[in-house]
Scaffold this active site. Structure first.
Site, PDB file in Angstrom:
ATOM      1  N   LEU A  25       0.857  -1.198   0.000  1.00  0.00           N
ATOM      2  CA  LEU A  25       0.000   0.000   0.000  1.00  0.00           C
ATOM      3  C   LEU A  25       0.884   1.235   0.000  1.00  0.00           C
ATOM      4  CD1 LEU A  25      -2.500  -0.874   2.887  1.00  0.00           C
ATOM      5  CD2 LEU A  25      -3.071  -0.794   0.450  1.00  0.00           C
ATOM      6  N   HIS A  26       0.679   2.120  -0.950  1.00  0.00           N
ATOM      7  CA  HIS A  26       1.406   3.388  -0.865  1.00  0.00           C
ATOM      8  C   HIS A  26       0.705   4.553  -1.558  1.00  0.00           C
ATOM      9  CE1 HIS A  26       2.727   2.273  -4.924  1.00  0.00           C
ATOM     10  NE2 HIS A  26       2.981   3.554  -5.097  1.00  0.00           N
TER      11      HIS A  26
END
Ligand code: UD1
Length: 352
Positions: A206-207
């Site tokens: 996740l980013h």
């Protein structure tokens, strides 16, 4: 001897320039030079990839670092213009993907009348709240040559007024990278070293700002994923780390680690049951591998991974339902490990 600049800045760029650098290096008529803007600078976000791919140190390192979008873009433009004017004037500038350097270096180059080729051109999420979409649209509006991974990208470019003579459907360069590294990926003991059985873990990344920049949003995502009944390995991006530190307690099945190098990461992905991610490139890698991918986003600039491949767009609300129905998909045309060969031929035509 023709000088070709390969621009890279952030983690997803290094795997795109690596096969092209090695392919160009074999040619006698050109001299590829790596320009690293320094957007990603942590060892695990940058140097680890140069090591994995056998790349030499960047010929020009711009040391731009972090900042707001305007700061990072502006610093990159200033520094890259200097390289072109004072150190090395290229015959062709190759920008890849959709990061701030893609935009900054294409603008800097075009303003001093240097030809620009965009590798991975034409992808569109049609969501202009994503910084990457702005980078894609602006870069494509000023580039001279367009190397695309899929037909949808060709169609997007034509709709934006690009003449088809300048568009080359070359396939997906990331698949070249995978093919180049396949043996090392197979030999890596990464999934075993985490104590996993084959196909018995999930890989999570996740980013995206929309998922990680607001603590409550990230908390919601993490707790939903925590309800899944499998171990989840989660290499944490620096952007995500800041808010993750404030979420307590974390679900017990979540195993956090530092960002991984390419070989270990791909070993984990290859041996996972499925992947949950908001990344761009992982949608493509999982499609090639036939590993189900659940992409936590409303849109994708890589629709072929959904129509043909193993990718599905999901929301926090429907994730637990969707993971009951993973799909295998198939491999899109020209995702065959020969994209860099096609690009070398295209560059020869451009420059000779
Ligand atoms: C960038 C790209 C994104 C790509 C992603 C892959 C843009 C607009 N975004 O997003 O398209 O998918 O890289 O990782 O170009 N940081 C570190 N160490 C590093 C790099 C960054 O601590 O080595 C920190 C920065 O200080 C910043 C945060 O991580 O606070 C985000 O970094 P930044 O490079 O701005 O964007 P990414 O979110 O990584």
């Amino acid at each position: 001897m023709k000088t070709i600049h390969l621009i890279c800045a952030a983690r997803p760029n290094f795997m795109k320039i690596a096969p092209l650098y090695h392919a160009l290096k074999k040619e006698k008529w050109c001299n590829p030079k790596i320009v690293h803007t320094g957007q990603h600078y942590d060892y695990q976000m940058s140097q680890a990839f140069f090591n994995d791919f056998g790349l030499p140190p960047a010929h020009y390192y711009l040391n731009v670092g972090s900042g707001t979008h305007a700061e990072q873009t502006a610093q990159t433009m200033i520094a890259y213009e200097k390289v072109c004017l004072e150190a090395s004037k290229p015959d062709l500038v190759v920008v890849v993907g959709d990061v701030n350097a893609t935009l900054a270096c294409s603008i800097a180059a075009k303003k001093i009348h240097l030809p620009v080729a965009h590798l991975e051109a034409g992808l569109r999420s049609f969501d202009r709240t994503m910084p990457e979409e702005i980078n894609r649209v602006v870069t494509d509006s000023i580039s001279d040559y367009f190397w695309t991974p899929s037909e949808d990208a060709d169609e997007n470019l034509k709709k934006e007024g690009i003449h088809s003579d300048h568009i080359h459907l070359v396939g997906n360069i990331m698949i070249d990278t995978y093919c180049m590294m396949k043996d090392k990926i197979g030999a890596s003991g990464a999934y075993k070293s985490f104590g996993f059985q084959k196909k018995a873990c999930i890989v999570l990344t996740l980013h995206r700002p929309a998922n990680v920049d607001v603590k409550e949003t990230l908390e919601n995502v993490i707790h939903k994923i925590g309800e899944i009944d499998l171990s989840i390995i989660f290499p944490v991006h620096p952007r995500t780390r800041k808010n993750l530190e404030h979420i307590q307690p974390l679900p017990q099945n979540l195993i956090l680690c530092e960002p991984l190098g390419y070989i270990d990461f791909m070993n984990l992905v290859s041996n996972s049951a499925y992947v949950i991610s908001d990344s761009g490139g992982i949608q493509e890698e999982t499609t090639y591998l036939g590993i189900p991918c659940f992409t936590l986003r409303d849109t994708t600039e890589r629709p072929i991974t959904v129509t043909i491949g193993s990718n599905q767009l999901v929301s926090v609300e429907n994730l637990l339902d969707k993971i009951k129905y993973p799909k295998a998909g198939s491999i899109p045309p020209l995702w065959d490990g020969k994209t860099s060969e096609r690009i070398v031929r295209s560059i020869k035509e451009i420059l000779q």
